[in-house]
Structure formats: C-alpha cells, structure tokens
Design an enzyme around this catalytic site. Structure first.
Site, mmCIF file in Angstrom:
data_model
loop_
_atom_site.group_PDB
_atom_site.id
_atom_site.type_symbol
_atom_site.label_atom_id
_atom_site.label_comp_id
_atom_site.label_asym_id
_atom_site.label_seq_id
_atom_site.Cartn_x
_atom_site.Cartn_y
_atom_site.Cartn_z
ATOM 1 N N ASP A 48 17.688 5.332 -47.953
ATOM 2 C CA ASP A 48 16.681 5.408 -46.899
ATOM 3 C C ASP A 48 15.573 4.375 -47.141
ATOM 4 O O ASP A 48 15.212 4.103 -48.287
ATOM 5 C CB ASP A 48 16.085 6.818 -46.865
ATOM 6 C CG ASP A 48 15.362 7.098 -45.571
ATOM 7 O OD1 ASP A 48 15.596 6.390 -44.575
ATOM 8 O OD2 ASP A 48 14.534 8.036 -45.543
ATOM 9 N N ASN A 84 22.984 8.448 -36.423
ATOM 10 C CA ASN A 84 22.464 7.078 -36.340
ATOM 11 C C ASN A 84 22.863 6.347 -35.064
ATOM 12 O O ASN A 84 22.304 5.283 -34.760
ATOM 13 C CB ASN A 84 22.921 6.250 -37.545
ATOM 14 C CG ASN A 84 22.201 6.606 -38.833
ATOM 15 O OD1 ASN A 84 22.718 6.372 -39.931
ATOM 16 N ND2 ASN A 84 21.008 7.183 -38.723
#
Length: 248
Positions: free
Chosen positions: A28, A76
């Site tokens: 991340d 995503n």
C-alpha cells in the site's frame, strides 16, 4: 536477482530457525508516494514493482520459502480507468521481462484470484509463466490478482455445495481440510507473517481464511520505500513475538 548473495547475508540479530516460512504483503502507498514527490500515480506503481522484486530477492537470500503479494484487489477496478489499464499493461510487461530471470533463480510463480476477468493477453502471460516455472524448486512466489477474500470464500462454498448436490460429498464430511481444497490458494501454506505498508490498520479483504493465525506487522513506510532494512525490522519484530495459536 544477484546470485552472489546467500543465507549468510542474514542480519546477525535474526535467528534463521525463527524466520517465517511464508510472508504475505499488502503493498500500500504507491499513489501517495508518487503524490508526495509531485509525480503521477503510475510512477509510484513502477517504483512499487522494483520494491517487490527486491523483496523477492531478499526472501530468497535470507532463506524464506514463500512470498505472497497483494497486487490487485477485486475492488481496485473502481480506480480511474487510465490507472487500471496501466496496471494491467504493467503486469503483462513485467511477466514477460522477468520470466527468464525467475527461471535462472528457480522461482516458482503462481497467480490466485478471479483470473478469468483479466485481459486475455494478461491471462496468456500468466498461464505461460506458471507453466514455465511449475517445476522450479526455489522460493514460491504467489501473486494475488483480481483477488478478494470474501469472493474466494463464496466461490469455495458454491463449489462445495455443488459437490454435495451431486452426491459426491456429504455435509458432515466438510472440514477445514476439505474447505481449503476449494480456495484459490489450495496447496499453498498459510502466511506466518502479514506485512502492510503505509500505516493503514486493516487487511482489506486479503487472505481472510489464511491469515487466521498470522502475525501482523504494520509500518508507516509507503510500499515503494519498503527495502531490506524495513524488511529486517519487520522480521525482527516477528521474532520477538510468541506464537501460541490459541494455546497457553
């Protein structure tokens, strides 16, 4: 990958016998890393690929048997189309460029997730890379792509229900071992250590079944800056913990 490095490069304060067998990473912070530098988000993803390649090398050098990376979640797809398209192209290009290197270093690569929804050209590269490296005996590298933990569990339940409906399996026969055979990760060991970068305190639908007893380590470092010293700190923290698996 540098063939000159080997297990003796392990930092002296880490105990080889207490290393995790399997490390999973939630990578991340690529976008924020780029934003902090006034760069487009795609530059963060490019740098993130380099960080992942170095972590794979490090795991190999330090004797860690398996690495699983959360590359693209089923959520995503909600990102800007330009970014999603770039990521799909990036995955495909990296696979083509790195396959020879993975063969030289005896890496066995596997992809898990709903791969049928990926672009056909990427599916072809994934299939080729898995078939080509299938017999490799070195580090096992799993890439979670279009992966979601809830989705994985639901599809496993559906597959098991179908077996029951066909009379091939009795409900009372269903146990953890049977259930795991229907997960995307069938045949892959559970992570001992889960690392999340960028300081976010959540697991984001990643390996919900598999990390039941994983140790979790969170660092404020953005993924593109996650290097060997950062990994060293994560492993050192892991070795200070006592894993009891619910026992005393």
């Amino acid at each position: 990958m540098n063939q000159g490095t080997c297990l003796q490069d392990l930092p002296v304060d880490l105990k080889p016998e207490r290393l995790p067998h399997h490390v999973a990473v939630i990578m991340d912070g690529n976008g924020r890393w780029a934003k902090d530098r006034g760069l487009p988000r795609i530059m963060g993803h490019r740098r993130g690929v380099e960080a992942l390649k170095d972590l794979l090398r490090c795991c190999r050098d330090w004797g860690i048997e398996a690495l699983t990376a959360y590359a693209f979640s089923s959520e995503n797809w909600g990102r800007p189309l330009e970014e999603v398209n770039f990521l799909m192209t990036l995955f495909e290009r990296v696979l083509r460029q790195e396959l020879q290197e993975m063969m030289a270093e005896d890496v066995q690569i596997r992809f898990v997730g709903n791969l049928s929804s990926l672009p056909l050209s990427l599916q072809a590269e994934i299939k080729h890379s898995m078939e080509t490296t299938r017999q490799n005996q070195g580090i096992k590298f799993t890439v979670a792509t279009n992966y979601g933990g809830r989705q994985e569990i639901i599809q496993a339940c559906q597959a098991i229900a179908t077996q029951v409906q066909k009379g091939l399996l009795k409900p009372e026969e269903i146990n953890e071992e049977i259930f795991e055979q229907y997960l995307y990760t069938a045949g892959i060991s559970h992570p001992d250590l889960l690392i999340r970068t960028s300081g976010e305190m959540r697991i984001s639908n990643f390996l919900l079944w598999q990390i039941a007893y994983s140790e979790i380590y969170v660092t404020e470092t953005f993924w593109p800056d996650f290097n060997r010293p950062e990994f060293h700190r994560a492993l050192y923290a892991y070795q200070q913990r006592e894993r009891r698996f619910g026992k005393i």
